[in-house]
Design a protein around this motif. Sequence first.
Motif, short mmCIF file in Angstrom:
data_model
loop_
_atom_site.label_atom_id
_atom_site.label_comp_id
_atom_site.label_asym_id
_atom_site.label_seq_id
_atom_site.Cartn_x
_atom_site.Cartn_y
_atom_site.Cartn_z
N ARG A 1 0.84 -1.19 0.00
CA ARG A 1 0.00 0.00 0.00
C ARG A 1 0.89 1.26 0.00
O ARG A 1 0.60 2.25 -0.69
N THR A 2 1.94 1.21 0.78
CA THR A 2 2.85 2.36 0.83
C THR A 2 3.54 2.58 -0.52
O THR A 2 3.71 3.72 -0.99
N LEU A 3 3.97 1.46 -1.17
CA LEU A 3 4.62 1.57 -2.46
C LEU A 3 3.68 2.16 -3.52
O LEU A 3 4.09 2.96 -4.37
N LEU A 4 2.44 1.77 -3.48
CA LEU A 4 1.46 2.32 -4.44
C LEU A 4 1.27 3.81 -4.21
O LEU A 4 1.13 4.60 -5.16
N GLN A 5 1.26 4.20 -2.94
CA GLN A 5 1.10 5.62 -2.64
C GLN A 5 2.30 6.43 -3.15
O GLN A 5 2.18 7.61 -3.50
N ASP B 1 5.21 -1.29 -9.84
CA ASP B 1 5.85 -2.56 -10.18
C ASP B 1 6.36 -3.27 -8.91
O ASP B 1 6.19 -4.49 -8.75
N ARG B 2 6.96 -2.52 -8.01
CA ARG B 2 7.47 -3.12 -6.78
C ARG B 2 6.32 -3.59 -5.89
O ARG B 2 6.41 -4.63 -5.24
N ALA B 3 5.24 -2.83 -5.88
CA ALA B 3 4.08 -3.25 -5.09
C ALA B 3 3.50 -4.54 -5.64
O ALA B 3 3.11 -5.44 -4.89
N LEU C 1 5.69 -7.48 -4.73
CA LEU C 1 5.51 -7.80 -3.31
C LEU C 1 4.21 -8.58 -3.09
O LEU C 1 4.16 -9.51 -2.27
N LEU C 2 3.19 -8.21 -3.83
CA LEU C 2 1.91 -8.92 -3.69
C LEU C 2 2.00 -10.34 -4.24
O LEU C 2 1.34 -11.26 -3.74
N ARG C 3 2.84 -10.53 -5.31
CA ARG C 3 3.04 -11.89 -5.80
C ARG C 3 3.72 -12.77 -4.74
O ARG C 3 3.37 -13.93 -4.54
N LYS C 4 4.72 -12.18 -4.09
CA LYS C 4 5.39 -12.90 -3.00
C LYS C 4 4.40 -13.22 -1.88
O LYS C 4 4.41 -14.32 -1.31
#
Length: 207
Positions: free
Chosen positions: A48-52, A57-59, A62-65
Amino acid sequence: MGGLFSKKKSRVTDHDKAILQLKQQRDRIKQYQRKVELTLEKERQLARTLLQNGKKDRAKLLLRKKKFQEQLLVKTDGLLENLEKLVHDLEFASVEMQVLDGLKSGNEALKKVHEMLNVDEVERILEETREGVEKQREIDELLSGALTQEDEEDVEAELNEIIKESLPEVPKEPLESEGLPAVPAKVPGDKTARERRRQEKLALEAS
């Protein structure tokens, strides 16, 4: 002296060791699940922080992991369920073994009793017991005076027999109606006759 106060060591069987190992594995899986659940929550917050911050792409990575770890968590639920079932089965088998050991000991003890007492011996003991009970009941009835009419007749007959054997036969007294002379009122030679003879003797001496 030390041996007298030492604690007796309990015997741990292979069965007990297997149950202990399964419980330890179960506890480790539960600890792993708690750790994964905390990590998933942190990664969700981080995504959520990365999307903000515009780092889509990193978010997404992370969600795939996070998704992969959730799948592992589902697998651990299956492993945990199997371990719980296996522990339960082993503990129940232990109870069954104890019951079987108790039955075995009981059967051996019962077999020894059967060897000591055969059927003839049991019948003899029961017969002696019945005779003892009957004899005691007869004694109780005699002591309480509870005699039947037949018993009273037997007692009377035995009493008459003892009297006949022990006492001489007593002749019957003659009755006046049989014509025998009655007893005289004055017996000859009584006190009045002796006094009259004494006076006659004194008169002859005086003359």
